[in-house]
Design a protein around this motif. Structure first.
Motif, PDB file in Angstrom:
ATOM      1  N   UNK A   1      99.335  19.980 -40.779  1.00 30.07           N
ATOM      2  CA  UNK A   1      98.677  19.238 -39.923  1.00 30.07           C
ATOM      3  C   UNK A   1      97.980  20.044 -38.723  1.00 30.07           C
ATOM      4  N   UNK A   2      96.804  19.957 -38.455  1.00 29.98           N
ATOM      5  CA  UNK A   2      96.413  20.489 -37.225  1.00 29.98           C
ATOM      6  C   UNK A   2      95.296  19.517 -36.647  1.00 29.98           C
ATOM      7  N   UNK A   3      94.314  20.339 -35.667  1.00 29.24           N
ATOM      8  CA  UNK A   3      93.290  19.172 -35.243  1.00 29.24           C
ATOM      9  C   UNK A   3      92.265  18.771 -36.055  1.00 29.24           C
TER      10      UNK A   3
ATOM     11  N   UNK B   1      94.886  26.641 -22.967  1.00 28.77           N
ATOM     12  CA  UNK B   1      95.440  27.090 -24.218  1.00 28.77           C
ATOM     13  C   UNK B   1      94.140  26.776 -25.266  1.00 28.77           C
TER      14      UNK B   1
ATOM     15  N   UNK C   1      93.150  29.354 -27.725  1.00 28.94           N
ATOM     16  CA  UNK C   1      93.163  29.941 -29.042  1.00 28.94           C
ATOM     17  C   UNK C   1      94.372  30.859 -29.105  1.00 28.94           C
ATOM     18  N   UNK C   2      94.711  31.639 -29.862  1.00 30.45           N
ATOM     19  CA  UNK C   2      95.707  32.709 -29.948  1.00 30.45           C
ATOM     20  C   UNK C   2      95.588  33.694 -31.098  1.00 30.45           C
TER      21      UNK C   2
ATOM     22  N   UNK D   1      96.541  22.574 -23.730  1.00 30.39           N
ATOM     23  CA  UNK D   1      95.656  22.837 -24.973  1.00 30.39           C
ATOM     24  C   UNK D   1      94.536  22.084 -25.016  1.00 30.39           C
ATOM     25  N   UNK D   2      93.288  22.615 -25.730  1.00 27.83           N
ATOM     26  CA  UNK D   2      92.290  21.995 -25.646  1.00 27.83           C
ATOM     27  C   UNK D   2      91.467  22.081 -27.030  1.00 27.83           C
ATOM     28  N   UNK D   3      90.772  21.128 -27.220  1.00 26.99           N
ATOM     29  CA  UNK D   3      89.813  21.096 -28.619  1.00 26.99           C
ATOM     30  C   UNK D   3      88.590  20.747 -28.285  1.00 26.99           C
TER      31      UNK D   3
ATOM     32  N   UNK E   1      85.909  19.453 -29.488  1.00 27.27           N
ATOM     33  CA  UNK E   1      85.469  18.271 -30.055  1.00 27.27           C
ATOM     34  C   UNK E   1      85.757  16.990 -29.122  1.00 27.27           C
ATOM     35  N   UNK E   2      86.630  16.951 -28.363  1.00 28.20           N
ATOM     36  CA  UNK E   2      87.032  15.777 -27.481  1.00 28.20           C
ATOM     37  C   UNK E   2      85.918  15.767 -26.462  1.00 28.20           C
TER      38      UNK E   2
END
Lengths: 336, 336
Positions: B58-60, B242, B244-245, B273-275, B277-278
């Motif tokens: 599972x991930x984003x 956050x 990436x890492x 954390x951020x993605x 696509x939001x």
């Protein structure tokens, strides 16, 4: 003339504090100067944060200096006063330290009503731990009706209040605590929906079972592996309140950072640190609300009272061994 | 009739991806069905996030399935269409994958103007990395005029834009990058106030020197030891984004969690954390703004273009070795 017994910090501990870290001293009770008053301490608050105050280095408050009386929250009575705002007979709470008698200029001291509640309550639900729970959950965690709230240290002074407030606010509440007795207490007496016993159970599996829609708010008092387990079960936009990390305070190896922190990214979640002092201007609002809930029976409080100033070093360790059940308080015996 | 060359995921990598993780296949180019169109891919975006997409779990976004064409952002031209919204000759961006030709139904595809900017720019500053920088810094990091912003991966596609936007917004900006050449670029060409070379310098000491008042916003692309170093230098109420890492993506041991995370408590700071696509609904706003800044010269963009679809596996690894300088793009050579 009376004697003042004091525990002073003699050495900074490496790992778990020992008797050698303290020096026990007696001295004559001081006289208050102009604008000061003398407090006879009745109950001392024992808090996990005290372990941090023993360390050197920058933190949210300065460390206790070597040779200084150990800092501790307390309630007591004013027994002599040359301060206009405090009179002999007043009951007061403040950072009076691990000693029989404290001199104060009134800064950070509040009067409390000894008839309204038993004194130890002013060190627990109506004191710092209660304030921490109230503002941490509502202002940092921002829990909403219908959300799932998880709290570690669920039978402790802060955690037990966090869970009960979350229930009052309409949340599903899952506690994490050590031992069947604490878990039973949290569910049967405090009304949590479930409690995971981290000593015998698999925390990850328990969270999966009891938080089927994920965790919206996690109030963290413990850090370590439990924080990592919670990170695997976050709901989208989850909020983690970092209040403490008791599992790490006596570490002699580096703190275990949360390996699963990238779950914050996957779930657009946040992790925010809090220190209760930031809400000092609003304590009154919280105390009023909490007192109402206590009176109506919606909020229950439990204190774990140990007697005897001399027992301070060992009693403090009960926190780190998970031996206390509710707010840990040291009752000061009659000095000499 | 043309041939379509494709890189498919053959195995999930353990650690750094190898050639064996890919299967290279050729097949006849497909015909678009009703409501579909055919894109000839011109440039592929190579992004650190692709490493995560290769993992199970599972991930984003769902992982790329075994046997599926590797997911990748790309720009290309419509060369055949049975879709009302896209005509032959349109230039488009979308997740077309690591191949010469892609069939699309138009979902997630945007038309771009090939005269307004060189095509690779639509994979960098005017594409996902630019959007990530814009919304991550302004909406998650909420940087304010006069604050100190630190960004890791400062010479990369995201970091270079983060730092430049922060400068436009009146912040003091300190980059962290690998190597003297990248650091010079970031300071001399992009206008950062300072850059710390993590390969030769002591990051903690550099942060102490260049952020005397602490760090208000840290935009993290790398995780690991650099995140831990930043945590020791937070200002009160700091915000960590956050994003990436990359230092952890090829780990075969558990991810290194940030040991110094209790600094969040001490400094009442947050880690979120951020993605990107939001923010899809607001990409237009950001592209318009970024295009203006590019035109006025306030924002500079650099692309690192490698040629040849066949070079995909090795080119992807350049990201993890820090070999790219600016946005890494694979230019697709003329297929057969």
């Amino acid at each position: 003339m009376s004697t003042n017994r004091q525990f002073k910090l003699a050495q900074r501990p490496v790992g778990t504090p020992t008797r050698d870290n303290w020096s026990y001293e007696t001295s004559p009770v001081a006289e208050p100067g102009d604008g000061e008053f003398l407090v006879r301490v009745r109950y001392l608050s024992l808090d996990p944060a005290m372990r941090g105050w023993m360390n050197e280095g920058k933190s949210y408050v300065p460390p206790v200096g070597i040779g200084e009386v150990m800092r501790a929250g307390a309630v007591g009575e004013v027994v002599a006063s040359r301060h206009d705002g405090f009179a002999v007979g007043d009951t007061v709470s403040g950072l009076f330290g691990v000693q029989d008698y404290a001199i104060s200029n009134g800064r950070g001291v509040n009067k409390v009503d000894p008839k309204a509640a038993p004194l130890p309550l002013y060190l627990g639900t109506l004191g710092m731990p209660g304030m921490t729970a109230y503002f941490g959950l509502l202002e940092v965690g921002k829990c909403q009706d219908g959300e799932t709230v998880v709290v570690s240290g669920a039978a402790g002074a802060v955690g037990s209040v966090v869970g009960q407030i979350a229930k009052i606010k309409g949340c599903r509440v899952v506690g994490i605590a050590g031992g069947a007795e604490k878990c039973r207490y949290v569910v049967d007496e405090l009304g949590f929906d479930a409690c995971i016993d981290y000593k015998t159970g698999d925390v990850k599996a328990g969270l999966k079972q009891h938080c089927p829609d994920g965790i919206d708010v996690y109030f963290d008092n413990v850090g370590g592996d439990i924080l990592d387990a919670v990170l695997t079960r976050l709901a989208m936009h989850a909020r983690i309140v970092i209040c403490g990390a008791i599992s790490q305070y006596n570490n002699t190896t580096p703190v275990k950072g949360p390996s699963n922190y990238m779950s914050l990214l996957v779930n657009r979640a946040s992790m925010t640190g809090m220190v209760v002092f930031d809400w000092a201007a609003r304590y009154g609002e919280a105390v009023t609300q909490m007192a109402q809930w206590l009176q109506s029976g919606q909020l229950k409080s439990r204190e774990h009272v140990v007697e005897g100033l001399q027992n301070f070093p060992e009693t403090l360790l009960m926190l780190f061994n998970g031996e206390n059940f509710g707010k840990l308080v040291l009752e000061i015996d009659e000095p000499n």
